[in-house]
Design a protein around this motif. Structure first.
Motif, short mmCIF file in Angstrom:
data_model
loop_
_atom_site.label_atom_id
_atom_site.label_comp_id
_atom_site.label_asym_id
_atom_site.label_seq_id
_atom_site.Cartn_x
_atom_site.Cartn_y
_atom_site.Cartn_z
N ALA A 393 0.88 -1.01 0.17
CA ALA A 393 -0.10 0.09 0.12
C ALA A 393 0.99 1.12 -0.07
CB ALA A 393 -1.01 0.13 1.20
N LEU A 394 1.08 1.82 -1.13
CA LEU A 394 1.80 3.02 -1.30
C LEU A 394 0.93 4.27 -0.71
CD1 LEU A 394 3.63 2.60 -4.65
CD2 LEU A 394 4.41 1.86 -2.19
N ASP A 395 1.49 5.17 -0.25
CA ASP A 395 0.63 6.43 0.27
C ASP A 395 0.75 7.50 -0.84
OD1 ASP A 395 0.61 9.08 2.31
OD2 ASP A 395 0.17 7.27 3.33
N GLU A 396 -0.15 8.48 -0.51
CA GLU A 396 -0.33 9.42 -1.35
C GLU A 396 1.02 10.53 -1.14
OE1 GLU A 396 -3.65 11.93 -0.47
OE2 GLU A 396 -5.28 10.37 -1.19
N GLU A 397 1.75 10.48 -0.19
CA GLU A 397 2.89 10.94 0.05
C GLU A 397 4.11 10.29 -0.62
OE1 GLU A 397 5.80 12.81 0.34
OE2 GLU A 397 4.43 14.10 1.39
N PRO A 398 4.62 10.50 -1.40
CA PRO A 398 5.68 9.54 -2.29
C PRO A 398 6.90 9.37 -1.49
CG PRO A 398 5.61 12.02 -3.22
CD PRO A 398 4.46 11.68 -2.45
N ALA A 399 7.25 10.42 -0.49
CA ALA A 399 8.35 10.22 0.37
C ALA A 399 8.24 8.89 1.13
CB ALA A 399 8.48 11.46 1.46
N LEU A 400 6.98 8.48 1.32
CA LEU A 400 7.02 7.17 2.11
C LEU A 400 6.94 6.05 1.15
CD1 LEU A 400 4.02 8.36 4.54
CD2 LEU A 400 6.60 8.18 5.07
N HIS A 401 7.01 6.07 -0.13
CA HIS A 401 6.95 5.05 -1.13
C HIS A 401 7.97 3.87 -0.66
CE1 HIS A 401 3.87 6.50 -3.26
NE2 HIS A 401 4.46 6.55 -4.38
N ILE A 402 9.50 4.40 -0.30
CA ILE A 402 10.61 3.39 0.03
C ILE A 402 10.21 2.62 1.20
CG2 ILE A 402 12.88 3.19 0.37
CD1 ILE A 402 13.23 5.75 -1.40
N THR A 403 9.72 3.36 2.13
CA THR A 403 9.29 2.66 3.66
C THR A 403 8.34 1.83 3.24
OG1 THR A 403 10.07 4.91 4.73
CG2 THR A 403 8.75 3.11 5.84
N ARG A 404 7.57 2.11 2.80
CA ARG A 404 6.40 1.05 2.56
C ARG A 404 6.66 -0.21 1.69
NH1 ARG A 404 1.30 3.72 3.57
NH2 ARG A 404 1.62 4.91 5.18
N LEU A 405 7.65 -0.03 0.44
CA LEU A 405 7.71 -1.08 -0.24
C LEU A 405 8.85 -2.07 0.50
CD1 LEU A 405 8.44 -2.55 -2.97
CD2 LEU A 405 10.30 -0.78 -3.55
N LEU A 406 9.67 -1.50 1.49
CA LEU A 406 10.86 -2.36 2.02
C LEU A 406 10.27 -2.98 3.47
CD1 LEU A 406 13.91 -0.19 1.59
CD2 LEU A 406 13.17 -1.98 0.04
N ALA A 407 9.08 -2.52 3.89
CA ALA A 407 8.69 -2.77 5.07
C ALA A 407 8.24 -4.29 5.25
CB ALA A 407 7.41 -2.14 5.75
N ASP A 408 7.92 -4.92 4.37
CA ASP A 408 7.64 -6.31 4.53
C ASP A 408 8.56 -7.49 4.25
OD1 ASP A 408 5.10 -6.88 6.18
OD2 ASP A 408 4.01 -5.57 4.36
N GLY A 409 9.91 -6.81 3.57
CA GLY A 409 10.98 -7.68 3.18
C GLY A 409 10.55 -8.90 2.43
N TRP A 410 9.70 -8.53 1.29
CA TRP A 410 9.15 -9.56 0.57
C TRP A 410 10.35 -10.29 -0.18
CZ3 TRP A 410 4.62 -11.33 1.79
CH2 TRP A 410 3.67 -10.24 2.42
N PHE A 411 11.50 -9.59 -0.73
CA PHE A 411 12.42 -10.27 -1.20
C PHE A 411 13.63 -10.69 -0.59
CE2 PHE A 411 10.25 -6.82 -3.77
CZ PHE A 411 9.48 -7.95 -4.45
N ASP A 412 13.54 -10.77 0.87
CA ASP A 412 14.69 -11.01 1.68
C ASP A 412 15.17 -12.60 1.33
OD1 ASP A 412 14.39 -8.68 2.73
OD2 ASP A 412 14.05 -9.19 4.78
N THR A 413 16.16 -12.57 1.31
CA THR A 413 16.89 -14.28 1.05
C THR A 413 17.83 -14.52 1.92
OG1 THR A 413 17.48 -15.61 -0.64
CG2 THR A 413 18.27 -13.37 -0.72
N LEU A 414 18.33 -15.82 2.07
CA LEU A 414 19.33 -15.96 3.03
C LEU A 414 20.61 -15.61 2.52
CD1 LEU A 414 18.11 -19.45 4.31
CD2 LEU A 414 18.39 -17.14 5.55
N ALA A 415 20.77 -15.95 1.09
CA ALA A 415 21.90 -15.48 0.41
C ALA A 415 21.83 -14.98 -0.88
CB ALA A 415 23.03 -16.68 0.49
#
Length: 652
Positions: A393-415
């Protein structure tokens, strides 16, 4: 409309939580005022009957997590239970006793060891160090105590149950300001940071260790500690910090289970750039040059950083396709160009359908996708029509886009592997292969023109990370389900009774890299194939048949009497059901005899032709090959390497 928390309470009051557990992730994904704090959800789910959940939902992953530490650590369990539920997993928590982490992690007879956890959390805090210094201390005392703690941590890495998870330790002001001179405080800060840096560097040489850095979590959250809880209950880490830590562990649990997302699908208007292309035209949108535009430019930098590490990018935008492609190719503000995207879908169709089309085009399951959009209506439509897609869920405030995108670590991997970094280029080459196939007169002609090569040999030590990743993330061609960690693979490779091989493939368009693995056991003159994995990127090209033909030939050359194998149906692996019959294996009946069912000696060139009805088979199938008549390597495949036989020079 009731909130997610209220619906959870209602389900619990009605005794329906176990039956409705598949609804819990959606309830915990609600936005805004309806959002549910994972700790609150965890408390409601505390009395859950895991066996009853599995009875209603047999495929639900149960993650065993051991928790120990210097101080009281039980407060992390509720938020952790909520985080795992948010990702569709069940927590089985095993708690160590207060202050017994050394015994918990070194005694094979301890409860934590007996539980065989996948993750072992050893929560470190300032008391882990300061409990080792005298009542009146100097900076050098803290430095010495830190070295002793690091030595103990390094020793813990060598053994212990599951993947060990340590954490860096914030320095509380209540300790730093006991020193009244600024020079000593600065020196203490330097010593403390060196301690944390050395702790983080332990991961460079330990495959079964993860260190969670609490510094960025503490910087974005509440206080590191609550003085009252710290004094009266010996809870040294504050509730907000523990909640953020639990969120990171939830991401880690997904990675350990191979549930890593692979593709980020982006909206465009007010997501990738400021403005609406259809209304404002190319000159009216911006990703630079204005305060809002610069925020979108920063977001594009973040997205490009993810792409450089193997995250596939795609577009789903309600716009006309022509103007979108023109802007992606020519607009001066854009860092991301059309070539950065594996798929661009710009049309006026519902986005849930577009996302499913993107998944099919990239040969991915919908649960490999993450969708980021600034429109609540579009997000709601995707949640309803494509529920397996993760929604940001991106915000109307684009300054928060990065925070929202990275919040859930969807692409986190062990290595991260070389194959990860090359993934975007590989999917571009997939487009070239599809073009070749479209211009071919038949599938056989396409395969001949593709010039496929296959090598099968033991993996090199640095390839264990990629093999582990492959076994954990591969679902369509995973013949018995499950996967293995790097440490498990290293142990298997060292066992003289086990066989571990890696398959590498290439074609006229480039190197596909390490695309498959075979695990077997040799006993009493028979090779049993425990499992076989193959990346969906190379299915239906004869790679699997080539690997089995080479393996069977090697087994006969070694004087073995037979090769046996098993197929265990899962929700996704029905495409692989026919691979053993296609190579001349005979299916055994449940009583252990031969059923006579065999696919011959290798006429098939792929396992992708099995229809979906195979998924209804709910029992393990056993296969046998007597090595009398060996299958041929498919005529269009050239073998480049064989186990024990080195590199080959020509067609087999």
């Amino acid at each position: 409309m009731t909130t997610g928390l209220e619906q959870l309470r209602d389900l619990r009051a009605q005794g329906l939580l176990e039956k409705a557990y598949d609804r819990v992730p959606a309830l915990l994904a609600q936005e805004g005022a309806d959002a549910v704090a994972p700790a609150a959800a965890g408390r409601l789910l505390a009395g859950l009957d895991a066996d009853a959940v599995l009875e209603h939902h047999p495929g639900t992953p149960v993650v065993t997590v051991a928790v120990t530490g210097q101080s009281t650590v039980g407060h992390v369990v509720d938020p952790l239970r909520g985080e795992l539920a948010r990702h569709g997993m069940l927590l089985r928590a095993v708690l160590g006793e207060h202050g017994t982490y050394l015994r918990d992690l070194t005694d094979p007879g301890s409860e934590l060891w007996r539980a065989a956890p996948e993750l072992t959390l050893c929560l470190l805090d300032a008391e882990t160090v300061f409990s080792q210094v005298p009542p009146v201390w100097r900076v050098e005392d803290v430095e010495r105590a830190g070295r002793e703690v690091l030595d103990r941590c390094a020793a813990l890495v060598a053994g212990g149950p599951g993947t060990l998870v340590l954490n860096t330790v914030p320095l509380p002001r209540t300790y730093s300001h006991r020193l009244v001179d600024h020079r000593s405080r600065a020196l203490l800060g330097a010593v403390w940071r060196e301690f944390n840096a050395r702790l983080l560097r332990l991961t460079e040489s330990a495959d079964r260790l993860v260190v969670i850095d609490l510094e960025p979590l503490a910087g974005e959250g509440g206080p590191v500690t609550d003085p009252r809880l710290a004094r009266h209950a010996e809870v040294q880490l504050g509730a907000e910090l523990l909640a953020a830590y639990a969120r990171e562990i939830g991401h880690l649990a997904r990675a350990v289970r191979g549930r890593v997302r692979k593709c980020l699908v982006l909206d465009l208007d007010n997501t990738l750039w400021d403005g609406v292309l259809g209304d404002d035209g190319p000159d009216g949108i911006a990703a630079a040059g204005t305060l809002r535009g610069e925020a979108f430019g920063a977001f594009q930098k973040c997205v490009k950083q993810l792409a450089s590490q193997g995250v596939l990018l795609a577009v789903s935008s309600k716009n006309d396709e022509g103007p979108v492609r023109d802007v992606l190719n020519t607009h001066p503000d854009l860092l991301l160009r059309e070539g950065d995207f594996a798929a661009v879908h710009a049309n006026w169709e519902p986005k849930d359908g577009n996302l499913l089309d993107i998944a099919r085009a990239l040969d991915l399951a919908p649960d490999a996708l993450v969708f980021a959009d600034d429109s609540p209506a579009e997000r709601a439509g995707v949640r309803l029509g494509a529920p397996d897609v993760a929604v940001v869920a991106l915000d109307e405030e684009p300054a928060l886009h990065i925070t929202r995108l990275l919040a859930d670590g969807w692409f986190d991997t062990l290595a991260l592997t070389d194959e990860d970094r090359a993934r975007t280029g590989e999917y571009r080459r997939q487009g070239e292969r599809r073009a070749l196939q479209a211009g071919s007169g038949s599938h056989e002609e396409f395969l001949r023109d593709l010039e496929v090569t296959v090598g099968l040999a033991p993996p090199l030590r640095h390839e264990f990370a990629r093999v582990s990743q492959l076994t954990l993330r591969t679902h369509q061609f995973n013949l018995t389900g499950g996967g293995h960690s790097e440490a498990e693979l290293a142990a298997l490779a060292a066992d003289p009774q086990r066989l571990l091989l890696a398959a590498r493939s290439a074609d006229r368009f480039g190197d596909n890299g390490l695309v498959g693995a075979v695990l077997g056991t040799v006993a009493e003159g028979v090779l049993h194939l425990d499992n076989m994995w193959l990346s969906c990127r190379v299915l239906a090209r004869g790679v699997e048949q080539a690997c089995l033909a080479v393996l069977l030939a090697r087994a006969r050359a070694l004087g073995l009497s037979a090769v046996t194998a098993a197929y265990v149906p899962t929700a996704r692996n029905h495409r692989a059901r026919e691979v053993y019959p296609s190579c001349g294996f005979t299916q055994l009946d449940p009583a252990g005899g031969r059923s006579g069912r065999s696919g011959g000696s290798g006429g098939s060139t792929g396992s992708g032709g099995t229809n979906a009805s195979a998924a209804s088979v709910d029992r393990k199938l056993e296969f046998h090959h007597d090595l009398t008549r060996l299958p041929d390597v498919p005529a269009h495949v050239r073998i480049t390497e064989t186990p024990g036989g080195g590199r080959a020079d020509g067609p087999r």
